[in-house]
Design a protein around this motif. Structure first.
Motif, PDB file in Angstrom:
ATOM      1  N   PHE A   1      19.274  27.041  -4.759  1.00  0.00           N
ATOM      2  CA  PHE A   1      18.863  26.670  -3.402  1.00  0.00           C
ATOM      3  C   PHE A   1      17.399  26.262  -3.351  1.00  0.00           C
ATOM      4  N   LYS A   2      16.571  26.901  -4.189  1.00  0.00           N
ATOM      5  CA  LYS A   2      15.137  26.603  -4.178  1.00  0.00           C
ATOM      6  C   LYS A   2      14.853  25.178  -4.616  1.00  0.00           C
ATOM      7  N   ARG A   3      15.816  24.554  -5.262  1.00  0.00           N
ATOM      8  CA  ARG A   3      15.628  23.156  -5.672  1.00  0.00           C
ATOM      9  C   ARG A   3      16.024  22.161  -4.569  1.00  0.00           C
ATOM     10  N   PHE A   4      16.577  22.672  -3.489  1.00  0.00           N
ATOM     11  CA  PHE A   4      16.949  21.814  -2.353  1.00  0.00           C
ATOM     12  C   PHE A   4      15.706  21.597  -1.484  1.00  0.00           C
ATOM     13  N   GLY A   5      15.243  20.350  -1.413  1.00  0.00           N
ATOM     14  CA  GLY A   5      13.997  20.054  -0.703  1.00  0.00           C
ATOM     15  C   GLY A   5      14.010  20.481   0.761  1.00  0.00           C
TER      16      GLY A   5
ATOM     17  N   LEU B   1      15.418  22.959   2.086  1.00  0.00           N
ATOM     18  CA  LEU B   1      15.496  24.403   2.284  1.00  0.00           C
ATOM     19  C   LEU B   1      14.213  25.140   1.897  1.00  0.00           C
ATOM     20  N   LYS B   2      13.204  24.444   1.402  1.00  0.00           N
ATOM     21  CA  LYS B   2      12.004  25.134   0.908  1.00  0.00           C
ATOM     22  C   LYS B   2      11.330  25.952   2.003  1.00  0.00           C
ATOM     23  N   ASP B   3      11.078  25.365   3.130  1.00  0.00           N
ATOM     24  CA  ASP B   3      10.412  26.096   4.211  1.00  0.00           C
ATOM     25  C   ASP B   3      11.270  27.242   4.727  1.00  0.00           C
ATOM     26  N   TYR B   4      12.560  26.987   4.841  1.00  0.00           N
ATOM     27  CA  TYR B   4      13.454  28.037   5.333  1.00  0.00           C
ATOM     28  C   TYR B   4      13.498  29.214   4.369  1.00  0.00           C
ATOM     29  N   LEU B   5      13.655  28.949   3.076  1.00  0.00           N
ATOM     30  CA  LEU B   5      13.759  30.031   2.096  1.00  0.00           C
ATOM     31  C   LEU B   5      12.475  30.850   2.037  1.00  0.00           C
TER      32      LEU B   5
ATOM     33  N   GLY C   1      24.996  31.413   5.878  1.00  0.00           N
ATOM     34  CA  GLY C   1      23.773  31.325   6.678  1.00  0.00           C
ATOM     35  C   GLY C   1      22.832  30.264   6.134  1.00  0.00           C
ATOM     36  N   THR C   2      22.755  30.181   4.794  1.00  0.00           N
ATOM     37  CA  THR C   2      21.901  29.155   4.183  1.00  0.00           C
ATOM     38  C   THR C   2      22.461  27.762   4.438  1.00  0.00           C
ATOM     39  N   PHE C   3      23.790  27.648   4.473  1.00  0.00           N
ATOM     40  CA  PHE C   3      24.409  26.351   4.780  1.00  0.00           C
ATOM     41  C   PHE C   3      24.082  25.929   6.211  1.00  0.00           C
TER      42      PHE C   3
ATOM     43  N   ALA D   1      18.179  21.728   9.110  1.00  0.00           N
ATOM     44  CA  ALA D   1      17.062  20.963   8.540  1.00  0.00           C
ATOM     45  C   ALA D   1      17.452  19.509   8.304  1.00  0.00           C
ATOM     46  N   TYR D   2      18.690  19.296   7.844  1.00  0.00           N
ATOM     47  CA  TYR D   2      19.148  17.927   7.581  1.00  0.00           C
ATOM     48  C   TYR D   2      19.154  17.099   8.865  1.00  0.00           C
TER      49      TYR D   2
END
Length: 450
Positions: A316-320, A322-326, A357-359, A365-366
């Motif tokens: 997930f950390k590689r998903f641009g 999601l960076k701020d959310y994670l 929840g991450t989805f 974000a998308y």
């Protein structure tokens, strides 16, 4: 000074009246001389009178024809020439709708009405008949002129933007309907030779019968006025009435009917009263707002929902997006667990990230970064109540366009992408069995990594 001017005008009018009377007397004298001439030739008094009346009728017709030609060939052309030179198009519209052309038709009626007592002297019954016919013709000519004038008013009004918001076609039709009723009363009074007031008293019962027979048309008339005053429907509105097979654009709003062109190009005419009494959905508000709603759910198979482990978290950390959310969410969870001294050796303890929840955070974000989604309107990514068809994740947003084709393309692109990334979160969309896969309590998805 003003008294002198009034006196001068009165003198002019008296002089004109005297001159007209003298001319009428001259015509009468000519006809009497002609009758005397016929008698001198040996024609009897009775037949001399008939011949004089025939000659008078021919002269009357010739004068009517000449006055009509004068009005059309001279006055009408001068009027057209003057109106064409004006800056606005109102004159051209009046000419195109033949307002002045129809107005010239009243000239012969006026000539006949005025000259008949002179031509047919001492023939009271004939004078009454001819003058009555000229009055009926005059009423009909005025009604046709009014029709052309109202059509011109409607054409002029439709050139302004306000006509799209407040249509007046129904009002012009109502005015014409009232004018025809009044004209009909005048014609009946002329034929029956009775006063208007007396005739109206006698027409009371007939009017009640008229209301009963034409109650549907009258209801349509009232509904048309309500539609216009309440701005219920305008020309160009997209309306939907499933009970009447209507789903398309309004192409005409008249006094009693509304015409709708469905998207399959069929045209449906519906009584105006139905738009008042039945349910009608008008999409004008959506068009005026500049955005159209997307309200659709993605159903997730609940057997694929789980906590996020270390390997999935690294992914997930590689998903641009999601960076701020994670970063924010992990700090929140770590602070909570440390404050409560949570034993994280068991998954049920403390707070943890979940793939569902991450989805949801990814969808948020998308769409927040989507250039064709309005950010100033209601923006929701929410879970609905789970059921037999999985867990619905509802997307409630608005596009920045109301054009149907563009809206559908935006919606399709969004869900194409979201459906494609579901497996990246170790989730599976819910889908009823097709009969090809084994039905069991275990989820068997080849794309799942665990």
């Amino acid at each position: 000074m003003q008294g002198n001017e009034t006196k001068n005008i009165t003198n002019i009018m008296n002089a004109a009246s005297t001159d007209i009377k003298q001319k009428f007397d001259s015509i009468r004298d000519i006809l009497l001389s002609l009758k005397k001439h016929f008698i001198d030739l040996g024609v009897g008094d009775f037949w001399s009178g008939i011949l004089v009346n025939l000659v008078g009728a021919v002269v009357l017709l010739v004068i009517c024809w000449l006055s009509y030609l004068l009005a059309r060939r001279v006055l009408l052309r001068v009027l057209r020439f003057v109106l064409v030179k004006t800056d606005n198009d109102w004159g051209n519209i009046l000419i195109e709708n033949k307002v002045f052309s129809r107005l010239t038709n009243i000239v012969p009626a006026l000539v006949v009405h005025v000259l008949t007592p002179v031509v047919f002297d001492k023939l009271e019954s004939l004078v009454v008949f001819v003058q009555g016919a000229s009055k009926i013709y005059l009423v009909l000519a005025l009604l046709f002129t009014l029709q052309a004038l109202l059509a011109s008013v409607l054409d002029i009004y439709q050139r302004y933007d306000i006509s799209k918001r407040i249509p007046i076609k129904g009002f012009t039709q109502a005015v014409m309907l009232v004018a025809c009723f009044i004209g009909g009363v005048f014609v009946i009074s002329i034929i029956m030779g009775r006063e208007i007031g007396t005739l109206m008293a006698g027409l009371g019962a007939m009017f009640m019968g008229f209301l009963f027979v034409f109650k549907d048309a009258i209801m349509g008339l009232v509904a048309g006025i309500q539609i216009a005053t309440n701005d219920t429907v305008r020309k160009g509105d997209w309306i939907e009435m499933k009970s009447h097979g209507i789903d398309g654009d309004v192409i005409d709003v008249s006094l009693t009917t509304v015409k709708v062109q469905n998207f399959d190009k069929t045209v449906v005419s519906i009584p105006a009263s139905k738009l008042i009494t039945d349910s009608c959905r008008n999409w004008r508000g959506m068009k005026d707002s500049g955005g159209r709603r997307i309200k659709r759910s993605i159903r997730i198979d609940m057997r694929s929902i789980r906590f996020v482990d270390d390997s999935l978290l690294e992914k997930f950390k590689r998903f641009g997006l999601l960076k701020d959310y994670l970063q924010s969410k992990l700090n929140e969870l770590n602070t909570h667990n440390q404050t409560n001294k949570t034993d994280l050796s068991e998954l049920v303890n403390g707070r943890r990230l979940t793939n569902i929840g991450t989805f949801r955070a990814y969808i948020f974000a998308y769409l927040k970064n989507h250039p064709k989604i309005r950010q100033d309107r209601t923006f929701l990514i929410r879970q609905l109540e789970p059921g037999d068809n999985g867990l619905p994740i509802e997307i409630y947003i608005f596009t920045n366009t109301t054009i149907w084709a563009e809206y559908e393309a935006i919606q399709a692109d969004i869900f194409d992408h979201l459906m494609a990334v579901i497996p990246e979160f170790d989730l599976a969309p819910f889908q009823n069995s097709t009969g090809k896969e084994a039905i069991s309590g275990d989820l068997n998805v080849s794309m799942m990594s665990h």
